[in-house]
Each structure stands twice: as structure tokens, then as C-alpha cells.
Design an enzyme around this catalytic site. Sequence first.
Site, mmCIF file in Angstrom:
data_model
loop_
_atom_site.group_PDB
_atom_site.id
_atom_site.type_symbol
_atom_site.label_atom_id
_atom_site.label_comp_id
_atom_site.label_asym_id
_atom_site.label_seq_id
_atom_site.Cartn_x
_atom_site.Cartn_y
_atom_site.Cartn_z
ATOM 1 N N HIS A 61 -51.124 4.908 20.993
ATOM 2 C CA HIS A 61 -49.670 4.680 21.075
ATOM 3 C C HIS A 61 -49.191 4.815 22.522
ATOM 4 O O HIS A 61 -48.185 5.487 22.794
ATOM 5 C CB HIS A 61 -48.917 5.650 20.157
ATOM 6 C CG HIS A 61 -49.037 5.282 18.696
ATOM 7 N ND1 HIS A 61 -48.419 4.176 18.158
ATOM 8 C CD2 HIS A 61 -49.718 5.855 17.678
ATOM 9 C CE1 HIS A 61 -48.710 4.097 16.866
ATOM 10 N NE2 HIS A 61 -49.499 5.098 16.549
ATOM 11 N N ASP A 77 -44.072 5.875 23.094
ATOM 12 C CA ASP A 77 -44.898 5.105 22.154
ATOM 13 C C ASP A 77 -45.151 3.724 22.767
ATOM 14 O O ASP A 77 -44.702 3.446 23.881
ATOM 15 C CB ASP A 77 -44.217 5.000 20.773
ATOM 16 C CG ASP A 77 -45.240 4.984 19.636
ATOM 17 O OD1 ASP A 77 -46.142 4.132 19.662
ATOM 18 O OD2 ASP A 77 -45.129 5.822 18.720
ATOM 19 N N ARG A 112 -39.169 3.311 19.386
ATOM 20 C CA ARG A 112 -38.994 2.024 18.690
ATOM 21 C C ARG A 112 -37.555 1.553 18.815
ATOM 22 O O ARG A 112 -37.285 0.381 19.017
ATOM 23 C CB ARG A 112 -39.427 2.150 17.230
ATOM 24 C CG ARG A 112 -40.913 1.989 16.985
ATOM 25 C CD ARG A 112 -41.775 2.962 17.791
ATOM 26 N NE ARG A 112 -43.185 2.833 17.511
ATOM 27 C CZ ARG A 112 -43.829 3.586 16.608
ATOM 28 N NH1 ARG A 112 -43.204 4.536 15.949
ATOM 29 N NH2 ARG A 112 -45.114 3.394 16.386
ATOM 30 N N TRP A 128 -49.735 14.378 8.137
ATOM 31 C CA TRP A 128 -48.832 13.277 7.766
ATOM 32 C C TRP A 128 -49.446 12.280 6.796
ATOM 33 O O TRP A 128 -48.731 11.659 6.009
ATOM 34 C CB TRP A 128 -48.349 12.545 9.025
ATOM 35 C CG TRP A 128 -49.375 11.679 9.706
ATOM 36 C CD1 TRP A 128 -50.338 12.074 10.578
ATOM 37 C CD2 TRP A 128 -49.530 10.261 9.574
ATOM 38 N NE1 TRP A 128 -51.088 11.005 11.000
ATOM 39 C CE2 TRP A 128 -50.610 9.877 10.397
ATOM 40 C CE3 TRP A 128 -48.864 9.268 8.829
ATOM 41 C CZ2 TRP A 128 -51.048 8.546 10.494
ATOM 42 C CZ3 TRP A 128 -49.297 7.958 8.942
ATOM 43 C CH2 TRP A 128 -50.379 7.606 9.758
ATOM 44 N N THR A 174 -38.335 4.750 13.649
ATOM 45 C CA THR A 174 -37.166 3.876 13.760
ATOM 46 C C THR A 174 -37.472 2.392 13.986
ATOM 47 O O THR A 174 -36.653 1.676 14.538
ATOM 48 C CB THR A 174 -36.242 4.381 14.891
ATOM 49 O OG1 THR A 174 -36.987 4.391 16.118
ATOM 50 C CG2 THR A 174 -35.724 5.768 14.601
ATOM 51 N N GLU A 175 -38.658 1.948 13.551
ATOM 52 C CA GLU A 175 -38.917 0.508 13.668
ATOM 53 C C GLU A 175 -37.777 -0.298 13.046
ATOM 54 O O GLU A 175 -37.355 -1.319 13.579
ATOM 55 C CB GLU A 175 -40.222 0.128 12.947
ATOM 56 C CG GLU A 175 -41.489 0.569 13.645
ATOM 57 C CD GLU A 175 -41.992 1.910 13.129
ATOM 58 O OE1 GLU A 175 -41.176 2.730 12.639
ATOM 59 O OE2 GLU A 175 -43.217 2.143 13.234
ATOM 60 N N ASP A 228 -38.105 7.212 6.602
ATOM 61 C CA ASP A 228 -37.945 5.770 6.853
ATOM 62 C C ASP A 228 -38.323 4.943 5.628
ATOM 63 O O ASP A 228 -38.125 3.731 5.619
ATOM 64 C CB ASP A 228 -38.753 5.320 8.081
ATOM 65 C CG ASP A 228 -40.240 5.645 7.994
ATOM 66 O OD1 ASP A 228 -40.613 6.611 7.282
ATOM 67 O OD2 ASP A 228 -41.035 4.922 8.626
ATOM 68 N N GLU A 270 -53.671 7.635 15.188
ATOM 69 C CA GLU A 270 -53.840 6.186 15.225
ATOM 70 C C GLU A 270 -54.331 5.678 16.587
ATOM 71 O O GLU A 270 -53.672 4.875 17.237
ATOM 72 C CB GLU A 270 -52.511 5.510 14.853
ATOM 73 C CG GLU A 270 -52.087 5.841 13.435
ATOM 74 C CD GLU A 270 -50.770 5.196 13.022
ATOM 75 O OE1 GLU A 270 -50.648 4.828 11.842
ATOM 76 O OE2 GLU A 270 -49.851 5.052 13.862
HETATM 77 C C1 ACM Z 1 -47.658 8.581 12.053
HETATM 78 O O1 ACM Z 1 -46.866 8.296 11.138
HETATM 79 N N1 ACM Z 1 -48.371 7.646 12.660
HETATM 80 C C2 ACM Z 1 -47.847 9.938 12.510
#
Ligand code: ACM
Length: 383
Positions: free
Chosen positions: A109, A38, A9, A238, A314-315, A265, A172
Site C-alpha cells: 500500500h 496508502d 482514498r 481484520w 473510504t474508497e 464501510d 496486503e
Molecule cells: C485491510 O482492510 N486491508 C486492513
Amino acid sequence: RGIMLDVSRHFYTKEEVKELLDLMALYKMNKFHWHLTDDQGWRIEIKKYPLLTKIGGKRDSTQIGNWNSNIYDGKVHEGFYTQEEIKEIIDYAAKRQITIVPEIEMPGHAQSILAAYPQLACFHKNYEVSCDWGVHKEVLCTKEGSFKLLEDVLSEVFEIFPSKYIHIGGDECPKDRWSECPVCQRNIKRLGLKDEHELQSYFIKRREAFVNAHDRQIIGWDEILEGGIAPNAVVMSWRGEAGGIKAAKMNHSVIMTPRDFCYLDYYQSEDRDNEPLAIYGYLPLDSVYSYNPTEKLTSEQGRYILGIQGNLWTEYIATPEHAEYMAYPRAIALAEVGWSRQEQKDFTDFVYRLTIQSKRLDSLNVNYAKHFLFSVKNKNDKL
Ligand code: ACM
Ligand code: ZN
């Protein structure tokens, strides 16, 4: 005792990564999980597929403002590490007792792969390296070409990284494209699978077999439990602790990084107006410190918990100064979680000791967050 840094990111230079490793070593954190790929950028040189970095390592613009904003900065963001640079960083980390665990994301991703090699999507079109955040529907197809590319990529990764563990992502991965794709649907039928979740499980199991054949072991985000877990996989929990607990009960090793305790974050103060923009969550220092990764497990099951990890997505974190602000002192609390017996932990004492650490961090010019100093004064604590 891990820290993850997302360099997709926002890219961090070799020297910036080394500074973060120095800080980890100071607090005896010993695993650096390097999120190298990603949707928004591919950051590791792969000799056999130069377009991964040439095209996949560069995006035209970056979403700025809130997660749902429609505003972009219009600036190119790019960067990648050569294999020589990566080896130098691995060596630098090893001298500080830190093992680097690389992450190559699949099958989701992966839009930066599709930007470079669009024939690996379910539908061959033009894809761009993504300029915005969130979960993307454009994922790798389950066609043979995807497996071939990943095998070649992983073969180079094995050559570079001595780590026993290789993180293969797995989180995701929306199934929208797979459910419309003739190849993916044919694979489901041919392999006698129930649905797209089992297809993802097939994908990960096949990757695991390849990684195991090279004497390494996979780690995957907790979604790899869906549709059936690969036999030797380590689960990185997570979305909470449920995935990790389920995996431990199935005798799988687990790394706990539940977002409500470990996502660095997230905001660290409720006074958001006076904080740099962050992703939506809230995680104050005392919550991090309170975390007990084996609380919900029997002592037998607790043995499967390899450790804990803090994650720096780190978006919203574009500079090393901001990364330090988000990580410190919360990463110090996590280090103490990793090192301490639950009954030894004492938050008031921890904060008192942090005030001493703050002098050390000041002398190293670390841009740590200072909320805890005020909490000590307010409570008339040991200062
Ligand atoms: C994640 O935060 N998508 C692993
Ligand atoms: Zn497909």
C-alpha cells in the site's frame, strides 16, 4: 475503543476530522486510528521528503462505480495535513480523551511513495499515485533506501505524535516484485530466509526494532504474523479473528477489528438498491452489537485483547455526511461492545435507547442511518 478513518482514498479536512472526533467522544471512543498513507494518497507532511505530499498527495482521477468498474471521474483529488495542523488535531483529540494512533503503511500500500521516489521500487520506472482500488503489486523494495526513508519519516512521526503505539500497516503486500527483484532475492539469501514471507517478516522486525528504540510500540495488521511475528508487535486482527486469537495465544496484545463485525464501510441494509454504493460486504447493526471479542479465548488469553475498533475505509465514502451515515449508529453499537460485559448486552434495549440518542444526533445535525427506527416500529417495541 477505536475508530479508524482512511484519509488516503478520500481526504478529509481538519475541520471534518474534528467533527468525527467530537462524535467519538460523545460515545466514549478513545482511540482514533488515522490511516494517513496508502496507494491513493500520502497525507502527512514530512519535512525531509516534500515530494511525499507534493507528488504523493495528489492523484489525477478516481475510480467510480463498482469495485471492478472501468470508470473514472477524471478529477484531481488531493490534500494533506501540515505538521502544525496535525498537532492541532492531536491536541483537540486529547482534550476529548482521545489518543491518535497514526498509521504509516509499509511495505505494501505504498504506491504513493513510489510515485514520489520511484527509486525505492524493485524496478525503477514511472509510478503514479493510484486512481483505483484494491491490492497493488507495486510495493517498497527491501533495499536500504527504503529503510532510510522510513526511518526519517518515522522520526518525524515520533516528534509529532505522543502515542505509545505507531501503526506500520503490513497488510496486503503481494510478493510479485520481490520474487523477481535481484536486491530482494539477494537479501533472502544473505539473511538465510526461506522465502518472501520471511523477507516481509524481516522488514517488519527491523521497523519494530527502530520504533522500540524510540520507546514506542508497533501495531500491524494480522498479516504480520506470516513469516514470524516481530517480538513486541500488537496485532490488529481484520481478516477475521484467527490472527488475533493466534497472537493472543503467543502472548501478544491484540486489537480486534474482524471485518464481519467491524467494517463500517460494508452495507448496513440488505436492500442495496436503496443504499449509497458501498464495498461488497454486509454488516447490519445487530451483527455489530452481537460481537464478543473474547468469546473464543480463555480468560487468561482474553487479557491480551486491548479492545475493538470500527474501520471506515473510504474508497466509496467521499464526504463527511456519508461517513456519518456509515459510522452511525453502528459505531455506537461498537462503543457498547467495548464498554459492556457480554451478559449485560440486550439488543432490544439498545435499539430503544438509540431512539433517544437519535434526538441527540438530530440536534447535532448528524447524518446517521435510520434503519433502526423502522425496526422498532415494526416490532411494536417499547415505543
Ligand atoms: C485491510 O482492510 N486491508 C486492513
Ligand atoms: Zn526489491
